[in-house]
Design a protein around this motif. Structure first.
Motif, PDB file in Angstrom:
ATOM      1  N   LYS A  36       7.019   0.189 -20.960  1.00  6.90           N
ATOM      2  CA  LYS A  36       5.787  -0.347 -20.936  1.00  6.90           C
ATOM      3  C   LYS A  36       4.735  -1.363 -20.800  1.00  6.90           C
ATOM      4  CE  LYS A  36       4.752  -1.050 -25.234  1.00  6.90           C
ATOM      5  NZ  LYS A  36       5.185  -2.617 -25.670  1.00  6.90           N
ATOM      6  N   ASP A  37       6.176  -2.320 -20.595  1.00  5.06           N
ATOM      7  CA  ASP A  37       5.042  -3.951 -20.212  1.00  5.06           C
ATOM      8  C   ASP A  37       6.030  -4.299 -18.858  1.00  5.06           C
ATOM      9  OD1 ASP A  37       3.844  -4.169 -22.647  1.00  5.06           O
ATOM     10  OD2 ASP A  37       5.747  -4.626 -23.375  1.00  5.06           O
ATOM     11  N   LEU A  38       6.115  -3.649 -18.537  1.00  4.09           N
ATOM     12  CA  LEU A  38       7.087  -3.821 -16.419  1.00  4.09           C
ATOM     13  C   LEU A  38       5.708  -2.768 -15.738  1.00  4.09           C
ATOM     14  CD1 LEU A  38       9.583  -5.458 -15.559  1.00  4.09           C
ATOM     15  CD2 LEU A  38      10.603  -3.347 -15.683  1.00  4.09           C
ATOM     16  N   ALA A  39       5.409  -3.290 -14.923  1.00  6.90           N
ATOM     17  CA  ALA A  39       5.090  -2.883 -13.364  1.00  6.90           C
ATOM     18  C   ALA A  39       6.144  -2.966 -12.616  1.00  6.90           C
ATOM     19  CB  ALA A  39       3.725  -2.810 -13.549  1.00  6.90           C
ATOM     20  N   VAL A  40       5.493  -2.221 -11.373  1.00 11.67           N
ATOM     21  CA  VAL A  40       7.065  -2.686  -9.968  1.00 11.67           C
ATOM     22  C   VAL A  40       5.528  -1.997  -8.904  1.00 11.67           C
ATOM     23  CG1 VAL A  40       8.514  -2.248  -8.405  1.00 11.67           C
ATOM     24  CG2 VAL A  40       9.079  -3.048 -11.161  1.00 11.67           C
ATOM     25  N   SER A  41       5.415  -2.090  -7.821  1.00 14.64           N
ATOM     26  CA  SER A  41       4.864  -2.004  -6.835  1.00 14.64           C
ATOM     27  C   SER A  41       5.996  -2.617  -5.573  1.00 14.64           C
ATOM     28  CB  SER A  41       3.133  -3.098  -6.693  1.00 14.64           C
ATOM     29  OG  SER A  41       2.766  -2.349  -7.444  1.00 14.64           O
ATOM     30  N   TYR A  75       1.082  -1.389   0.067  1.00 12.48           N
ATOM     31  CA  TYR A  75       0.122  -0.060   0.056  1.00 12.48           C
ATOM     32  C   TYR A  75       0.495   1.353  -0.251  1.00 12.48           C
ATOM     33  CZ  TYR A  75      -4.193  -2.924   1.358  1.00 12.48           C
ATOM     34  OH  TYR A  75      -5.133  -3.552   0.924  1.00 12.48           O
ATOM     35  N   SER A  76       2.589   1.028  -0.311  1.00 14.23           N
ATOM     36  CA  SER A  76       2.742   2.234   0.141  1.00 14.23           C
ATOM     37  C   SER A  76       2.437   3.466  -0.929  1.00 14.23           C
ATOM     38  CB  SER A  76       4.632   1.719  -0.131  1.00 14.23           C
ATOM     39  OG  SER A  76       4.488   1.616  -1.436  1.00 14.23           O
ATOM     40  N   GLY A  77       2.469   3.210  -2.020  1.00 13.28           N
ATOM     41  CA  GLY A  77       2.191   3.483  -3.744  1.00 13.28           C
ATOM     42  C   GLY A  77       3.186   4.405  -3.928  1.00 13.28           C
ATOM     43  N   VAL A  78       4.086   3.110  -3.650  1.00 11.06           N
ATOM     44  CA  VAL A  78       5.731   3.661  -4.281  1.00 11.06           C
ATOM     45  C   VAL A  78       5.400   2.650  -6.081  1.00 11.06           C
ATOM     46  CG1 VAL A  78       7.517   3.603  -4.425  1.00 11.06           C
ATOM     47  CG2 VAL A  78       6.095   4.312  -2.238  1.00 11.06           C
ATOM     48  N   GLU A  79       5.108   2.999  -6.810  1.00  9.14           N
ATOM     49  CA  GLU A  79       4.866   2.327  -8.150  1.00  9.14           C
ATOM     50  C   GLU A  79       4.206   2.841  -9.456  1.00  9.14           C
ATOM     51  OE1 GLU A  79       0.923  -0.341  -7.549  1.00  9.14           O
ATOM     52  OE2 GLU A  79      -0.232   1.500  -7.536  1.00  9.14           O
ATOM     53  N   TRP A  80       5.428   1.549 -10.117  1.00  8.08           N
ATOM     54  CA  TRP A  80       5.226   2.654 -11.778  1.00  8.08           C
ATOM     55  C   TRP A  80       4.953   1.518 -13.077  1.00  8.08           C
ATOM     56  CZ3 TRP A  80       9.254   2.363  -8.160  1.00  8.08           C
ATOM     57  CH2 TRP A  80       9.602   3.594  -8.025  1.00  8.08           C
ATOM     58  N   THR A  81       4.036   1.702 -13.823  1.00  9.55           N
ATOM     59  CA  THR A  81       4.419   0.995 -15.077  1.00  9.55           C
ATOM     60  C   THR A  81       5.514   1.971 -16.066  1.00  9.55           C
ATOM     61  OG1 THR A  81       1.600   0.448 -14.707  1.00  9.55           O
ATOM     62  CG2 THR A  81       2.996  -0.608 -17.114  1.00  9.55           C
TER      63      THR A  81
END
Ligand code: IPM
Ligand code: MG
Length: 393
Positions: free
Chosen positions: A181-186, A150-156
């Motif tokens: 664009k094909d990589l998501a990190v949370s 839930y940190s909210g630190v995330e990107w696609t």
């Protein structure tokens, strides 16, 4: 003690229905408090681009006590589409207001009791020989409420410096060829202070209420750093509570065990995501979300809520069909927080009586499909359930 002021934040959907019911019970029980309304939820996202307006934050800062209903969250594209035209294209992005509230006020300790009410037809039963048995569940989940996934630190498509930083880790080699664009990190972020605080709160609760064990429920065999830190802190805290055993389980196995032998568990402690999962899991054994309540506790501010969502499909029904018990029980947690334990016990006793008598049951308790027909099928309305509780106070 001065008369407390409670910021009532009904939010969306059935939140608007169940919060006034809980206030009605608090009043009827003779709790002396002032109530002020706090705006929160989808309407304020659409109109103001902010589902948790500053004025509500100010109210909570001032009064320190909140009763929250529920909020509706929709996927990103839909959230953007519903925004009022004047606010579109201004870079606003929706973030769950309850999650934001927990983080803003550092409401890092979430307490979710899951206790069997005798006579509840929704109670968990287990096959035994030719018949069934109904083990009594008495679990309290301590969920770290502000960190983790839930940190909210995330990107696609993480920005270049982030990607570069990630690539300093040897395990990132596996993703080398993946397009941004094909990589998501949370990010699953844990801090030692927060792990310590939730473990400490869990053990203190166990000691105060006579539980024999605390179970830390994470996944340190795989998620070595974050889950490892939680377990490490739990072990340190456990050393200060010699009479209470620490069990360590993995979230996956725990989800199986809780339906095999739920009576073996007392106080549970977990990070935010696994705490979210396990608290719904235990709630399912004691009547489901119509009975599940939560306290979000910080150092200064505390907010109480039913664990359920806003159930938009039931929000428009009149009379209302939803079960107000979860919010009434959240009210009991609020009472305990302000030292009114006797009042809390009285209300809980009244709920217990209504459930045990079995005459007044909302549609969920009768296992009916929700809809306007439930009244013909013997279900009580939301208000009738509240009235029944009030009558037994
Ligand atoms: C809960 C809910 C929330 C959460 C949602 C509504 C953001 O599931 O309180 O358990 O994930 O914490
Ligand atoms: Mg949840």
């Amino acid at each position: 003690m001065a008369k407390p002021t409670i910021v009532v934040m009904p939010g969306d959907g059935i939140g608007k229905i169940v919060t006034p019911e809980a206030v009605r019970v608090l009043d009827a029980a003779g709790f002396h408090a002032n109530y002020v309304h706090g705006d929160i939820g989808w309407d304020f996202w659409i109109r103001e681009g902010n589902p948790l307006p500053d004025r509500t934050i100010d109210l909570l800062r001032r009064h320190k006590l909140g009763l929250f209903g529920a909020i509706t969250s929709k996927p990103k594209a839909q959230a953007d589409a519903e925004l009022t035209p004047e606010l579109k294209g201004k870079g606003l992005s929706y973030f769950s207001p309850i999650v934001r509230m927990r983080q803003l006020f550092d409401l890092d300790i979430c307490v979710r009791p899951c206790q069997t009410f005798p006579g509840n037809p929704l109670n968990f039963i287990r096959r035994k020989g030719d018949g069934f048995e109904e083990p009594k569940v008495d679990a309290v989940i301590f969920r770290q409420n502000t960190e983790c996934l839930y940190s909210g630190v995330e990107w696609t498509d993480p920005p270049a410096p982030v990607r570069a930083a990630l690539e300093t880790h040897p395990k990132m080699a596996a993703y080398k060829k993946v397009a941004g664009k094909d990589l998501a990190v949370s990010c699953r972020i844990f801090t030692r202070t927060a792990c310590r605080r939730i473990a400490q709160a869990a053990f203190e609760h166990a000691k105060r209420f006579g539980y024999k064990s605390v179970t830390v429920c994470e996944k340190p065999n795989v998620i070595r750093e974050t889950s490892g830190m939680m377990e490490e802190e739990a072990r340190k805290v456990a050393a200060e509570f010699p009479g209470i055993r620490l069990w360590a389980t993995n979230i996956d196995a725990q989800m199986m065990w809780l339906t095999k032998n739920p009576e073996d568990y007392g106080v549970m402690v977990a990070g935010n995501m696994f705490g979210d999962i396990i608290s719904d899991g235990f709630a399912g054994l004691v009547g489901g979300l119509g009975f599940a309540c939560s306290a979000n506790l910080g150092r200064e501010v505390a907010v109480f809520e039913p664990t359920h969502g806003s159930a938009p499909k039931y929000a428009g029904l009149s009379p209302s069909i939803v079960n107000p018990i979860a919010t009434i029980l959240a009210g009991c947690m609020l009472l305990e927080h302000v030292g009114q334990t006797e009042l809390a016990e009285r209300i809980r006793g009244a709920v217990q009586q209504v459930v045990a008598e079995g005459k007044v049951r909302t549609y969920d308790m009768l296992r009916l499909a929700g809809g306007p027909k439930v009244f013909e099928q013997g279900a009580a309305s939301t208000q009738q359930m509240t009235d029944a509780v009030i009558a037994r106070l």
